[in-house]
Design a protein around this motif. Structure first.
Motif, PDB file in Angstrom:
ATOM      1  N   SER A 169      48.593  50.227 -19.418  1.00 33.49           N
ATOM      2  CA  SER A 169      48.147  50.528 -20.771  1.00 33.49           C
ATOM      3  C   SER A 169      47.343  51.817 -20.813  1.00 33.49           C
ATOM      4  CB  SER A 169      47.293  49.367 -21.303  1.00 33.49           C
ATOM      5  OG  SER A 169      48.046  48.179 -21.318  1.00 33.49           O
ATOM      6  N   ALA A 170      46.566  52.103 -19.756  1.00 37.08           N
ATOM      7  CA  ALA A 170      45.729  53.298 -19.746  1.00 37.08           C
ATOM      8  C   ALA A 170      46.554  54.557 -19.527  1.00 37.08           C
ATOM      9  CB  ALA A 170      44.653  53.173 -18.669  1.00 37.08           C
ATOM     10  N   SER A 171      47.579  54.524 -18.694  1.00 38.05           N
ATOM     11  CA  SER A 171      48.406  55.704 -18.432  1.00 38.05           C
ATOM     12  C   SER A 171      49.870  55.306 -18.465  1.00 38.05           C
ATOM     13  CB  SER A 171      48.050  56.297 -17.059  1.00 38.05           C
ATOM     14  OG  SER A 171      48.185  55.314 -16.062  1.00 38.05           O
ATOM     15  N   PRO A 172      50.472  55.265 -19.650  1.00 35.47           N
ATOM     16  CA  PRO A 172      51.837  54.760 -19.775  1.00 35.47           C
ATOM     17  C   PRO A 172      52.877  55.635 -19.100  1.00 35.47           C
ATOM     18  CG  PRO A 172      51.087  55.728 -21.836  1.00 35.47           C
ATOM     19  CD  PRO A 172      49.910  55.685 -20.932  1.00 35.47           C
ATOM     20  N   TYR A 173      52.551  56.869 -18.730  1.00 34.73           N
ATOM     21  CA  TYR A 173      53.547  57.750 -18.130  1.00 34.73           C
ATOM     22  C   TYR A 173      53.599  57.626 -16.614  1.00 34.73           C
ATOM     23  CZ  TYR A 173      53.254  59.839 -22.721  1.00 34.73           C
ATOM     24  OH  TYR A 173      53.249  60.049 -24.061  1.00 34.73           O
ATOM     25  N   TYR A 174      52.641  56.893 -16.047  1.00 28.05           N
ATOM     26  CA  TYR A 174      52.601  56.773 -14.588  1.00 28.05           C
ATOM     27  C   TYR A 174      52.909  55.337 -14.201  1.00 28.05           C
ATOM     28  CZ  TYR A 174      51.096  57.123  -9.770  1.00 28.05           C
ATOM     29  OH  TYR A 174      51.067  57.103  -8.411  1.00 28.05           O
ATOM     30  N   GLN A 175      53.859  55.159 -13.348  1.00 29.32           N
ATOM     31  CA  GLN A 175      54.290  53.833 -12.941  1.00 29.32           C
ATOM     32  C   GLN A 175      53.840  53.561 -11.512  1.00 29.32           C
ATOM     33  OE1 GLN A 175      55.763  51.704 -14.953  1.00 29.32           O
ATOM     34  NE2 GLN A 175      55.766  53.199 -16.620  1.00 29.32           N
ATOM     35  N   SER A 176      53.302  52.386 -11.264  1.00 26.96           N
ATOM     36  CA  SER A 176      52.935  51.970  -9.918  1.00 26.96           C
ATOM     37  C   SER A 176      53.322  50.516  -9.733  1.00 26.96           C
ATOM     38  CB  SER A 176      51.433  52.141  -9.684  1.00 26.96           C
ATOM     39  OG  SER A 176      50.715  51.272 -10.544  1.00 26.96           O
ATOM     40  N   SER A 177      53.438  50.119  -8.497  1.00 23.12           N
ATOM     41  CA  SER A 177      53.791  48.733  -8.216  1.00 23.12           C
ATOM     42  C   SER A 177      52.541  47.878  -8.219  1.00 23.12           C
ATOM     43  CB  SER A 177      54.490  48.648  -6.860  1.00 23.12           C
ATOM     44  OG  SER A 177      53.600  49.044  -5.827  1.00 23.12           O
ATOM     45  N   GLU A 216      50.386  65.812 -13.444  1.00 24.44           N
ATOM     46  CA  GLU A 216      49.845  65.950 -14.798  1.00 24.44           C
ATOM     47  C   GLU A 216      48.320  65.949 -14.809  1.00 24.44           C
ATOM     48  OE1 GLU A 216      51.639  66.531 -17.366  1.00 24.44           O
ATOM     49  OE2 GLU A 216      53.576  66.318 -16.359  1.00 24.44           O
ATOM     50  N   GLY A 217      47.709  65.884 -13.641  1.00 16.33           N
ATOM     51  CA  GLY A 217      46.258  65.840 -13.582  1.00 16.33           C
ATOM     52  C   GLY A 217      45.665  64.472 -13.803  1.00 16.33           C
ATOM     53  N   ARG A 218      46.484  63.438 -13.791  1.00 17.91           N
ATOM     54  CA  ARG A 218      45.993  62.070 -13.971  1.00 17.91           C
ATOM     55  C   ARG A 218      45.571  61.503 -12.619  1.00 17.91           C
ATOM     56  NH1 ARG A 218      50.714  62.023 -17.328  1.00 17.91           N
ATOM     57  NH2 ARG A 218      51.886  61.236 -15.539  1.00 17.91           N
ATOM     58  N   PRO A 219      44.446  60.814 -12.547  1.00 21.90           N
ATOM     59  CA  PRO A 219      44.028  60.216 -11.268  1.00 21.90           C
ATOM     60  C   PRO A 219      44.974  59.092 -10.850  1.00 21.90           C
ATOM     61  CG  PRO A 219      42.579  59.510 -13.032  1.00 21.90           C
ATOM     62  CD  PRO A 219      43.460  60.574 -13.619  1.00 21.90           C
ATOM     63  N   ILE A 220      45.340  59.062  -9.606  1.00 22.76           N
ATOM     64  CA  ILE A 220      46.182  57.982  -9.063  1.00 22.76           C
ATOM     65  C   ILE A 220      45.232  56.861  -8.657  1.00 22.76           C
ATOM     66  CG2 ILE A 220      47.902  57.379  -7.334  1.00 22.76           C
ATOM     67  CD1 ILE A 220      48.700  60.283  -7.202  1.00 22.76           C
ATOM     68  N   THR A 221      44.927  56.020  -9.609  1.00 21.36           N
ATOM     69  CA  THR A 221      43.920  54.975  -9.439  1.00 21.36           C
ATOM     70  C   THR A 221      44.579  53.680  -8.968  1.00 21.36           C
ATOM     71  OG1 THR A 221      42.621  55.956 -11.206  1.00 21.36           O
ATOM     72  CG2 THR A 221      42.084  53.699 -10.581  1.00 21.36           C
ATOM     73  N   VAL A 222      44.104  53.147  -7.861  1.00 22.65           N
ATOM     74  CA  VAL A 222      44.609  51.889  -7.333  1.00 22.65           C
ATOM     75  C   VAL A 222      43.426  50.983  -7.017  1.00 22.65           C
ATOM     76  CG1 VAL A 222      46.725  52.876  -6.384  1.00 22.65           C
ATOM     77  CG2 VAL A 222      44.679  52.775  -4.982  1.00 22.65           C
ATOM     78  N   THR A 223      43.737  49.744  -6.747  1.00 16.31           N
ATOM     79  CA  THR A 223      42.706  48.734  -6.522  1.00 16.31           C
ATOM     80  C   THR A 223      41.955  49.009  -5.222  1.00 16.31           C
ATOM     81  OG1 THR A 223      44.051  47.117  -7.683  1.00 16.31           O
ATOM     82  CG2 THR A 223      42.289  46.274  -6.293  1.00 16.31           C
ATOM     83  N   ARG A 224      40.649  48.850  -5.298  1.00 17.27           N
ATOM     84  CA  ARG A 224      39.810  48.970  -4.099  1.00 17.27           C
ATOM     85  C   ARG A 224      39.310  47.573  -3.719  1.00 17.27           C
ATOM     86  NH1 ARG A 224      36.734  52.642  -1.195  1.00 17.27           N
ATOM     87  NH2 ARG A 224      37.534  54.360  -2.476  1.00 17.27           N
ATOM     88  N   TYR A 225      39.404  47.250  -2.434  1.00 19.51           N
ATOM     89  CA  TYR A 225      38.952  45.964  -1.919  1.00 19.51           C
ATOM     90  C   TYR A 225      37.718  46.156  -1.033  1.00 19.51           C
ATOM     91  CZ  TYR A 225      43.433  44.118  -3.453  1.00 19.51           C
ATOM     92  OH  TYR A 225      44.503  43.736  -4.203  1.00 19.51           O
ATOM     93  N   GLY A 226      36.931  45.113  -0.928  1.00 22.46           N
ATOM     94  CA  GLY A 226      35.764  45.107  -0.067  1.00 22.46           C
ATOM     95  C   GLY A 226      35.497  43.706   0.439  1.00 22.46           C
TER      96      GLY A 226
END
Length: 418
Positions: A271-279, A317-327
């Protein structure tokens, strides 16, 4: 022997007297409705049951008649009715019955909130909060056992509740709804037992120490199945059925909230970045993929093969490639989601056990442990690639000196002749 009145006949005679101000046809209809229930209760009590046993289960005939009157929506008895003197002794002290009733209600509300918190986080530690409403419930239960359930049922708020239910039964839609809910009561108690068992198993799978809670949840489930069907004959069992039902309802709402949160987390990045697809993984958390396989971490090196830290990834496009961080969750020794960002590399999460000295991966390990390792697990050999920009100054021939490649074009005199 047939002339000897049974306990049911004596009890119903007093109920009839308490309802004497109503029309005779109405009285007969009310008595016909309750006579099978009283006969069944008398059979449960055994042969030779006394009226006192019925009073212990249902209360006095006068109070039972008042309850029937209220549930049927009939007006209160007239000033000269025989039920007025019988109800007078109950008026001096309403404090203890009211504490018993509202202690039960407060305990049930607290159990609903506690079960909701434990289910929405799948966290057994939240159940420790049960000790907070426990004193209130124990006081309520002690007052019930000492004074009986009849003073509680005779409270004005209970009378208003019965009147409201009686009016609802008179409505066509309301009556249908109440009858339908009443038909589901046997299944509800079985559902409560299954829900408690499922809740305990889920907690145990998430946290192994939750296995200690499983016996208590099993006992609560068995108590619900046993007490639920007996509520019609013994209202004291409300102090078992109401807390169990409240806990199950709270757990169900918490489980629904956890499911909604899981679905929203799965769709948040899309929803935040509809142009970027990730699994996404099985929990709906965003993941990177390379060559069709999931990538959990990214390591960057400079030209000398030295690892880089605090690297932030962006797409074209300058969009951050944001993925889940675990700890690591320190108290339980498990791997948990702590947020999401585009900063790499991440510490490696290592799960294992500790021994008596606290050593990780001990041979005689007894407690789950989690460790974050910030080190790079490998070294990289960066290939030396000659780029066109570095080779161009030496490749063209110098204009002031002959090229070494001109030897084959020397004059013919250098070639020997025969």
């Amino acid at each position: 022997m047939s002339d000897k009145p049974t306990a049911v006949r004596v009890y119903l005679a007093r109920v009839r007297t308490a309802l004497a101000d109503l029309p005779a046809s109405e009285i007969e209809e009310i008595l016909e409705d309750v006579r099978p229930h009283l006969a069944e209760l008398e059979a449960d009590l055994g042969e030779g049951a006394r009226v006192e046993a019925l009073i212990e289960r249902l209360g006095t005939p006068e109070s039972y008649a008042a309850e029937l009157r209220a549930s049927g929506g009939y007006p209160p008895p007239s000033e000269g009715a025989a039920t007025v003197p019988a109800a007078a002794p109950a008026s001096p002290s309403l404090l203890k019955p009211r504490i018993a009733l509202w202690g039960l209600m407060i305990s049930a509300a607290a159990l609903t909130l506690i079960a909701f918190a434990a289910a929405i986080n799948v966290e057994p530690d939240a159940l420790i909060a049960i000790v907070l409403p426990a004193p209130v419930f124990l006081i309520s239960l002690a007052l019930l056992l000492r004074g009986g359930v009849e003073p509680v049922l005779a409270l004005p708020e209970m009378a208003r509740l019965r009147t409201s239910l009686g009016r609802l039964r008179e409505q066509e839609e309301g009556g249908k709804a109440l009858r339908y809910l009443g038909s589901l009561r046997p299944a509800w108690w079985v559902l409560c037992a299954l829900a408690l068992l499922t809740f305990g198993v889920l907690l145990m799978l998430r946290h192994r120490q939750a296995v200690l809670l499983l016996p208590f949840l099993l006992v609560a489930g068995v108590a619900a199945v046993w007490a639920g069907p007996r509520l019609r004959t013994d209202r004291r069992l409300l102090w078992v059925a109401v807390p169990v039902s409240a806990f199950v309802i709270g757990g169900a709402l918490g489980g629904f909230g956890a499911a909604v949160d899981l679905i929203s987390n799965r769709n948040a990045y899309q929803s935040a970045s509809p142009y970027y697809q990730s699994s996404s993984d099985q929990y709906g958390n965003d993941q990177l993929t390379y060559g069709g396989q999931s990538v959990g971490n990214v390591y960057a090196f400079d030209a000398e093969g030295k690892p880089l830290t605090e690297v932030y990834l962006y797409d074209e496009e300058g969009r951050p490639i944001t993925v889940t961080r675990y700890g690591c969750e320190r108290s339980s020794g498990t791997k948990e989601k702590i947020g999401s960002d585009n900063r790499f590399p991440r510490p490696r999460i290592q799960l294992g056990v500790t021994d008596d000295q606290g050593n990780f991966d001990g041979y005689n390990g007894y407690r789950s442990a989690c460790r974050e390792d910030p080190n790079v697990p490998f070294s990289a050999a960066i290939p030396k690639v000659t780029t066109p920009s570095t080779a161009s100054p030496t490749t063209p021939p110098s204009p002031s000196a002959p090229s070494s490649t001109s030897a084959p074009t020397a004059p013919p005199t250098t070639t020997p002749t025969r």
